[in-house]
Scaffold this active site. Structure first.
Site, PDB file in Angstrom:
ATOM      1  N   ILE A 288       0.825  -1.211   0.000  1.00 56.16           N
ATOM      2  CA  ILE A 288       0.000   0.000   0.000  1.00 56.16           C
ATOM      3  C   ILE A 288       0.860   1.262   0.000  1.00 56.16           C
ATOM      4  O   ILE A 288       0.484   2.276  -0.608  1.00 56.16           O
ATOM      5  CB  ILE A 288      -1.005   0.009   1.186  1.00 56.16           C
ATOM      6  CG1 ILE A 288      -2.123   1.000   0.908  1.00 56.16           C
ATOM      7  CG2 ILE A 288      -0.328   0.312   2.514  1.00 56.16           C
ATOM      8  CD1 ILE A 288      -2.924   0.739  -0.331  1.00 56.16           C
TER       9      ILE A 288
ATOM     10  N   SER B  61      12.150   1.151   6.858  1.00 59.75           N
ATOM     11  CA  SER B  61      11.815  -0.193   6.384  1.00 59.75           C
ATOM     12  C   SER B  61      12.930  -1.131   6.786  1.00 59.75           C
ATOM     13  O   SER B  61      14.108  -0.791   6.661  1.00 59.75           O
ATOM     14  CB  SER B  61      11.662  -0.188   4.861  1.00 59.75           C
ATOM     15  OG  SER B  61      11.677  -1.507   4.380  1.00 59.75           O
ATOM     16  N   ARG B  62      12.524  -2.319   7.245  1.00 59.70           N
ATOM     17  CA  ARG B  62      13.535  -3.294   7.641  1.00 59.70           C
ATOM     18  C   ARG B  62      14.244  -3.855   6.424  1.00 59.70           C
ATOM     19  O   ARG B  62      15.376  -4.305   6.497  1.00 59.70           O
ATOM     20  CB  ARG B  62      12.879  -4.432   8.433  1.00 59.70           C
ATOM     21  CG  ARG B  62      12.158  -3.949   9.677  1.00 59.70           C
ATOM     22  CD  ARG B  62      11.158  -4.959  10.166  1.00 59.70           C
ATOM     23  NE  ARG B  62      10.281  -5.382   9.085  1.00 59.70           N
ATOM     24  CZ  ARG B  62       9.436  -6.395   9.147  1.00 59.70           C
ATOM     25  NH1 ARG B  62       9.363  -7.099  10.258  1.00 59.70           N
ATOM     26  NH2 ARG B  62       8.675  -6.715   8.117  1.00 59.70           N
TER      27      ARG B  62
ATOM     28  N   LYS C  44      -5.428   1.840   7.649  1.00 60.38           N
ATOM     29  CA  LYS C  44      -6.523   1.065   8.218  1.00 60.38           C
ATOM     30  C   LYS C  44      -6.115  -0.405   8.250  1.00 60.38           C
ATOM     31  O   LYS C  44      -5.287  -0.797   7.450  1.00 60.38           O
ATOM     32  CB  LYS C  44      -7.817   1.243   7.426  1.00 60.38           C
ATOM     33  CG  LYS C  44      -7.744   1.008   5.929  1.00 60.38           C
ATOM     34  CD  LYS C  44      -7.465  -0.321   5.315  1.00 60.38           C
ATOM     35  CE  LYS C  44      -8.124  -1.562   5.760  1.00 60.38           C
ATOM     36  NZ  LYS C  44      -7.770  -2.709   4.843  1.00 60.38           N
TER      37      LYS C  44
ATOM     38  N   ASP D 258     -10.055  -7.651   6.718  1.00 60.46           N
ATOM     39  CA  ASP D 258      -9.116  -6.618   6.248  1.00 60.46           C
ATOM     40  C   ASP D 258      -9.735  -5.816   5.090  1.00 60.46           C
ATOM     41  O   ASP D 258      -9.785  -4.586   5.162  1.00 60.46           O
ATOM     42  CB  ASP D 258      -7.768  -7.250   5.853  1.00 60.46           C
ATOM     43  CG  ASP D 258      -6.803  -6.195   5.345  1.00 60.46           C
ATOM     44  OD1 ASP D 258      -6.207  -5.498   6.172  1.00 60.46           O
ATOM     45  OD2 ASP D 258      -6.682  -6.035   4.111  1.00 60.46           O
TER      46      ASP D 258
HETATM   47  P1  NAP Z   1       2.497  -5.507   3.050  1.00 57.28           P
HETATM   48  O1  NAP Z   1       2.660  -5.432   1.572  1.00 57.28           O
HETATM   49  O2  NAP Z   1       2.729  -6.808   3.729  1.00 57.28           O
HETATM   50  O3  NAP Z   1       3.430  -4.376   3.663  1.00 57.28           O
HETATM   51  C1  NAP Z   1       3.501  -4.130   5.044  1.00 57.28           C
HETATM   52  C2  NAP Z   1       4.878  -3.591   5.363  1.00 57.28           C
HETATM   53  O4  NAP Z   1       4.947  -3.351   6.772  1.00 57.28           O
HETATM   54  C3  NAP Z   1       5.960  -4.595   5.046  1.00 57.28           C
HETATM   55  O5  NAP Z   1       6.489  -4.318   3.766  1.00 57.28           O
HETATM   56  C4  NAP Z   1       6.971  -4.356   6.137  1.00 57.28           C
HETATM   57  O6  NAP Z   1       7.831  -3.436   5.571  1.00 57.28           O
HETATM   58  C5  NAP Z   1       6.285  -3.571   7.224  1.00 57.28           C
HETATM   59  N1  NAP Z   1       6.329  -4.237   8.523  1.00 57.28           N
HETATM   60  C6  NAP Z   1       6.818  -3.705   9.668  1.00 57.28           C
HETATM   61  N2  NAP Z   1       6.696  -4.564  10.679  1.00 57.28           N
HETATM   62  C7  NAP Z   1       6.130  -5.670  10.173  1.00 57.28           C
HETATM   63  C8  NAP Z   1       5.763  -6.923  10.733  1.00 57.28           C
HETATM   64  N3  NAP Z   1       5.963  -7.211  12.018  1.00 57.28           N
HETATM   65  N4  NAP Z   1       5.207  -7.839   9.909  1.00 57.28           N
HETATM   66  C9  NAP Z   1       5.006  -7.575   8.593  1.00 57.28           C
HETATM   67  N5  NAP Z   1       5.344  -6.401   8.012  1.00 57.28           N
HETATM   68  C10 NAP Z   1       5.894  -5.465   8.801  1.00 57.28           C
HETATM   69  O7  NAP Z   1       1.041  -5.033   3.471  1.00 57.28           O
HETATM   70  P2  NAP Z   1       0.130  -3.938   2.776  1.00 57.28           P
HETATM   71  O8  NAP Z   1      -0.779  -4.582   1.795  1.00 57.28           O
HETATM   72  O9  NAP Z   1       0.949  -2.800   2.316  1.00 57.28           O
HETATM   73  O10 NAP Z   1      -0.791  -3.552   4.012  1.00 57.28           O
HETATM   74  C11 NAP Z   1      -0.314  -2.709   5.043  1.00 57.28           C
HETATM   75  C12 NAP Z   1      -1.539  -2.035   5.663  1.00 57.28           C
HETATM   76  O11 NAP Z   1      -2.191  -1.290   4.641  1.00 57.28           O
HETATM   77  C13 NAP Z   1      -2.575  -3.022   6.205  1.00 57.28           C
HETATM   78  O12 NAP Z   1      -3.117  -2.563   7.400  1.00 57.28           O
HETATM   79  C14 NAP Z   1      -3.641  -3.066   5.115  1.00 57.28           C
HETATM   80  O13 NAP Z   1      -4.941  -3.315   5.639  1.00 57.28           O
HETATM   81  C15 NAP Z   1      -3.563  -1.645   4.580  1.00 57.28           C
HETATM   82  N6  NAP Z   1      -4.049  -1.530   3.199  1.00 57.28           N
HETATM   83  C16 NAP Z   1      -3.617  -2.397   2.226  1.00 57.28           C
HETATM   84  C17 NAP Z   1      -4.155  -2.302   0.943  1.00 57.28           C
HETATM   85  C18 NAP Z   1      -3.717  -3.205  -0.185  1.00 57.28           C
HETATM   86  O14 NAP Z   1      -4.290  -3.132  -1.280  1.00 57.28           O
HETATM   87  N7  NAP Z   1      -2.717  -4.059  -0.017  1.00 57.28           N
HETATM   88  C19 NAP Z   1      -5.105  -1.333   0.666  1.00 57.28           C
HETATM   89  C20 NAP Z   1      -5.466  -0.429   1.664  1.00 57.28           C
HETATM   90  C21 NAP Z   1      -4.930  -0.552   2.929  1.00 57.28           C
HETATM   91  P3  NAP Z   1       9.361  -3.408   5.750  1.00 57.28           P
HETATM   92  O15 NAP Z   1       9.898  -4.702   5.265  1.00 57.28           O
HETATM   93  O16 NAP Z   1       9.518  -2.272   4.838  1.00 57.28           O
HETATM   94  O17 NAP Z   1       9.682  -3.117   7.176  1.00 57.28           O
END
Ligand code: NAP
Length: 307
Positions: free
Chosen positions: A13, A35-36, A89, A167
């Site tokens: 996101i 970012s890690r 969110k 989610d």
């Molecule tokens: P994602 O691709 O898995 O990215 C989450 C990022 O958070 C990871 O890249 C990681 O980044 C970081 N992170 C830090 N601590 C973490 C931990 N303990 N476990 C896992 N990741 C950790 O997820 P995402 O889809 O971007 O979603 C993130 C949030 O945005 C969620 O709450 C989701 O509901 C919301 N969201 C997502 C979307 C969508 O379409 N995907 C849409 C709207 C909202 P680093 O490796 O950089 O630290």
């Protein structure tokens, strides 16, 4: 002068929406990435939030784009360091922690913004205005999408606190709680949890509005092909339909609006206005409904989910 902002968690996101919306908005300047694992060329990079907070006192705001399970820890650290905080969110993994963060932000004199991106879909505000003085008979939500397409490789959604199909489902609930003139309460739910996972892949929820009308929600992550993000509201003399996640609005079958996706541009415009006014915006009602459905819900074990 533009607000310096850091993104924490450079995942899907952050890349799909936060980076483009920040770069388009003259009120913000991306000053760092925390970012890690990932870096962004030309932008200061830190592997931990604490390092960034210590090294860059000029960065006054952070956008937390991590999964919800770790949001409270990051938000708490940023608020205690007197930074304004934008929460993706869902704003946290529990209702109480978000409420507590709201008070913590007030004590530290910083803004906390719990975003609900679907509320910025362009049909949502006109729908809210249209429904404000109507007698509502029923609301039906159908939110069905393909988890393999939208969450590839994201293990956190299947772990405790990841919320599974809630989610995306919470996006529908964020619209519901915004457009209805009166609150709704959960009266029952069935949650389908894959045999090898901790969180639901599908959920059927029944609600009752405090004004008496029923609301149903059908969330399912197993839909291949066309995706469905629809809310249908039956009123005294007709029908209001929000589809495509709120981007399309029809009243009595007539299309009123079919807009592009500008949700995150709306989020950053609102964040800028909160910063200008020194205000917070934290509405926990969608998260509360998910918590209530989880408390009341009957669990049915279903076929294992293999990605
Ligand atoms: P994602 O691709 O898995 O990215 C989450 C990022 O958070 C990871 O890249 C990681 O980044 C970081 N992170 C830090 N601590 C973490 C931990 N303990 N476990 C896992 N990741 C950790 O997820 P995402 O889809 O971007 O979603 C993130 C949030 O945005 C969620 O709450 C989701 O509901 C919301 N969201 C997502 C979307 C969508 O379409 N995907 C849409 C709207 C909202 P680093 O490796 O950089 O630290």
């Amino acid at each position: 002068m533009a607000h310096s902002i850091a993104i924490v968690g450079l995942g899907k996101i952050a890349r799909d929406q936060h980076l483009p919306s920040i770069s388009k908005n003259p009120d913000f300047e991306l000053a760092a990435i925390v970012s890690r694992n990932a870096e962004l060329e030309g932008v200061d990079h830190f592997t931990s939030l604490d390092q960034m907070l210590a090294a860059r006192p000029d960065i006054k705001s952070v956008a937390l784009c991590t999964p919800p399970q770790v949001r409270r820890q990051y938000a708490e650290a940023a608020i205690r360091a007197r930074r304004h905080v934008l929460l993706e969110k869902p704003p946290g993994a529990t209702v109480a922690e978000v409420d507590w963060l709201k008070n913590l932000a007030a004590e530290h004199g910083v803004a906390l913004f719990a975003t609900w991106h679907s509320r910025y879909a362009q049909g949502v505000e006109p729908a809210r205005r249209f429904l404000a003085d109507k007698t509502i008979h029923s609301v039906d939500i159908v939110w069905r999408e393909d988890v393999r397409r939208w969450h590839p490789g994201q293990d956190w959604i299947w772990e405790p606190g990841g919320m599974g199909v809630f989610d995306p489902g919470i996006n529908a609930l964020s619209i519901l709680t915004h457009i209805l003139p009166a609150p709704v309460l959960v009266t029952g739910a069935v949650l389908e949890v894959p045999a090898n996972r901790q969180t639901p892949i599908a959920a059927e929820i029944d609600f009752a509005s405090v004004t008496g009308h029923p609301v149903t929600a059908d969330f399912d992550w197993r839909q291949e092909g066309p995706q469905t993000w629809d809310i249908t509201v039956r009123i005294d003399a007709g029908l209001l339909e929000l589809s495509a996640g709120g981007a399309v609005l029809r009243i009595d079958g007539q299309t009123q609006l079919a807009a592009d996706d500008t949700e995150y541009d709306g989020i950053y415009a609102h964040f800028a206005s909160l910063l200008a006014g020194g205000e917070s915006d934290v509405d926990i009602s969608p998260l509360q409904l998910v918590a209530d459905a989880s408390m009341l819900g009957e669990i049915r074990k279903v076929e294992a989910f293999i990605e």
